[in-house]
Each structure stands twice: as C-alpha cells, then as structure tokens.
Design a protein around this motif. Structure first.
Motif, mmCIF file in Angstrom:
data_model
loop_
_atom_site.group_PDB
_atom_site.id
_atom_site.type_symbol
_atom_site.label_atom_id
_atom_site.label_comp_id
_atom_site.label_asym_id
_atom_site.label_seq_id
_atom_site.Cartn_x
_atom_site.Cartn_y
_atom_site.Cartn_z
ATOM 1 N N VAL A 59 0.834 -1.202 0.000
ATOM 2 C CA VAL A 59 0.000 0.000 0.000
ATOM 3 C C VAL A 59 0.872 1.257 0.000
ATOM 4 C CG1 VAL A 59 -1.706 1.308 1.301
ATOM 5 C CG2 VAL A 59 -1.946 -1.162 1.077
ATOM 6 N N ALA A 60 1.936 1.267 0.781
ATOM 7 C CA ALA A 60 2.802 2.450 0.856
ATOM 8 C C ALA A 60 3.437 2.749 -0.508
ATOM 9 C CB ALA A 60 3.879 2.248 1.911
ATOM 10 N N ALA A 61 3.862 1.723 -1.229
ATOM 11 C CA ALA A 61 4.467 1.922 -2.549
ATOM 12 C C ALA A 61 3.427 2.435 -3.543
ATOM 13 C CB ALA A 61 5.079 0.622 -3.058
ATOM 14 N N LYS A 62 2.202 1.904 -3.460
ATOM 15 C CA LYS A 62 1.134 2.389 -4.345
ATOM 16 C C LYS A 62 0.837 3.857 -4.061
ATOM 17 C CE LYS A 62 -1.393 -1.911 -5.057
ATOM 18 N NZ LYS A 62 -2.654 -2.612 -4.828
ATOM 19 N N ARG A 63 0.821 4.205 -2.782
ATOM 20 C CA ARG A 63 0.547 5.608 -2.433
ATOM 21 C C ARG A 63 1.652 6.524 -2.942
ATOM 22 N NH1 ARG A 63 -1.684 4.578 3.687
ATOM 23 N NH2 ARG A 63 -3.811 4.082 3.065
ATOM 24 N N GLY A 66 1.341 6.777 -6.670
ATOM 25 C CA GLY A 66 0.151 7.572 -6.975
ATOM 26 C C GLY A 66 0.388 9.053 -6.763
ATOM 27 N N ARG A 67 1.089 9.401 -5.692
ATOM 28 C CA ARG A 67 1.407 10.817 -5.434
ATOM 29 C C ARG A 67 2.321 11.385 -6.521
ATOM 30 N NH1 ARG A 67 -0.097 13.061 -0.727
ATOM 31 N NH2 ARG A 67 -0.599 11.682 1.002
ATOM 32 N N SER A 87 -8.647 13.997 -12.329
ATOM 33 C CA SER A 87 -8.364 12.651 -11.824
ATOM 34 C C SER A 87 -7.162 12.663 -10.885
ATOM 35 C CB SER A 87 -8.094 11.690 -12.984
ATOM 36 O OG SER A 87 -9.233 11.544 -13.778
ATOM 37 N N ALA A 88 -6.161 13.433 -11.229
ATOM 38 C CA ALA A 88 -4.967 13.522 -10.386
ATOM 39 C C ALA A 88 -5.312 14.094 -9.012
ATOM 40 C CB ALA A 88 -3.901 14.373 -11.065
ATOM 41 N N GLN A 89 -6.141 15.126 -8.985
ATOM 42 C CA GLN A 89 -6.540 15.713 -7.701
ATOM 43 C C GLN A 89 -7.355 14.704 -6.893
ATOM 44 O OE1 GLN A 89 -5.508 18.807 -6.440
ATOM 45 N NE2 GLN A 89 -6.239 17.722 -4.637
ATOM 46 N N ILE A 95 -5.775 9.287 -1.566
ATOM 47 C CA ILE A 95 -4.590 8.845 -0.816
ATOM 48 C C ILE A 95 -4.572 9.480 0.570
ATOM 49 C CG2 ILE A 95 -2.066 9.016 -0.702
ATOM 50 C CD1 ILE A 95 -2.063 8.655 -3.777
ATOM 51 N N ASP A 96 -4.830 10.784 0.639
ATOM 52 C CA ASP A 96 -4.851 11.470 1.934
ATOM 53 C C ASP A 96 -5.925 10.896 2.846
ATOM 54 O OD1 ASP A 96 -2.741 13.089 1.253
ATOM 55 O OD2 ASP A 96 -4.009 14.774 0.630
ATOM 56 N N GLN A 97 -7.081 10.593 2.295
ATOM 57 C CA GLN A 97 -8.164 10.011 3.090
ATOM 58 C C GLN A 97 -7.758 8.629 3.609
ATOM 59 O OE1 GLN A 97 -11.833 9.563 0.966
ATOM 60 N NE2 GLN A 97 -12.964 8.880 2.758
#
Length: 123
Positions: A59-63, A66-67, A87-89, A95-97
């Motif tokens: 999950v951390a790598a995906k986040r 994604g960022r 979509s980027a926003q 991710i923040d949620q």
C-alpha cells in the motif's frame, strides 16, 4: 493616371497592414514545438509511474507512486487534459483520506490493546 497611383497606394497600404498583422500574429502565437518538447519529460514520467503501479505492490508503494503520478500531472497543466488534472486531484484526495483512516485505525487498535494505564503511553 492619378487613379492608378491611388490604386497602387491602396494596395501598398493593404499589403503593409496584412504583413504587419501576420508578423504580429507570429510574434504572439504560442510555439507548439516548444510545448511538445516541454511535455516530453512529464509524459515519460507519467507513463513510467502508470506502468509501475501493480496490484501486488504494498500500500505504501502504491501511495508513493500515486502521489508522484498525480503531482506530475498537476505540476504540468499544459501537458495534460482537464480530465487528467481532475483525476490527479482525486487520486491525491483519496490517498490522503486513506492515510487518515489508517492512522485512526492504528490508534483505535492501540487503545483496544491497552490493558493498563502504562500501555496508553505507547499510543
């Protein structure tokens, strides 16, 4: 003869105005080649991180990917469409949620595991 001189004078003025308008337009027009070359690197980075996100990643790598992907789009608005930027926003907001939910769940778990007053210091 005076009418021929007048006609030639009018033609000269028209050509001068048209040439001046064309020159002014070329000077103020955006250069498409420059924009295309400025977008090559962001698009390459975008493609790399789209390909780097896999279902078996942590999950951390995906986040993180994604960022980077979302920030690449948001920091280069001239290279991506309005839909891409929206979509980027949304990716960043999601991710923040998720990070906030994980933090809250970790805190709840810590409190549930606490059996005495000294365990609370670990939370």
């Amino acid at each position: 003869m005076p009418s021929v001189a007048r006609i030639l004078g009018v033609i000269a003025v028209v050509v001068g105005l048209a040439g001046g308008g064309f020159a002014a337009g070329r000077l103020t027009a955006p250069e498409s080649d420059s924009t295309a070359s400025n977008c090559a690197e962001p698009r390459k980075l975008y493609r790399h991180y789209v390909d780097a996100i896999t279902p078996d990643q942590e999950v951390a790598a995906k986040r993180t990917n994604g960022r980077i992907l979302a920030n690449t789009i948001l920091q280069n608005p001239g290279c991506f469409s309005t839909a891409d930027r929206a979509s980027a926003q949304t990716i960043l907001d999601t991710i923040d949620q998720g990070v906030q939910e994980d933090t809250l769940n970790d805190l709840k778990e810590c409190v549930a595991d606490a059996t005495d007053e000294y365990s609370w210091s670990d939370c």
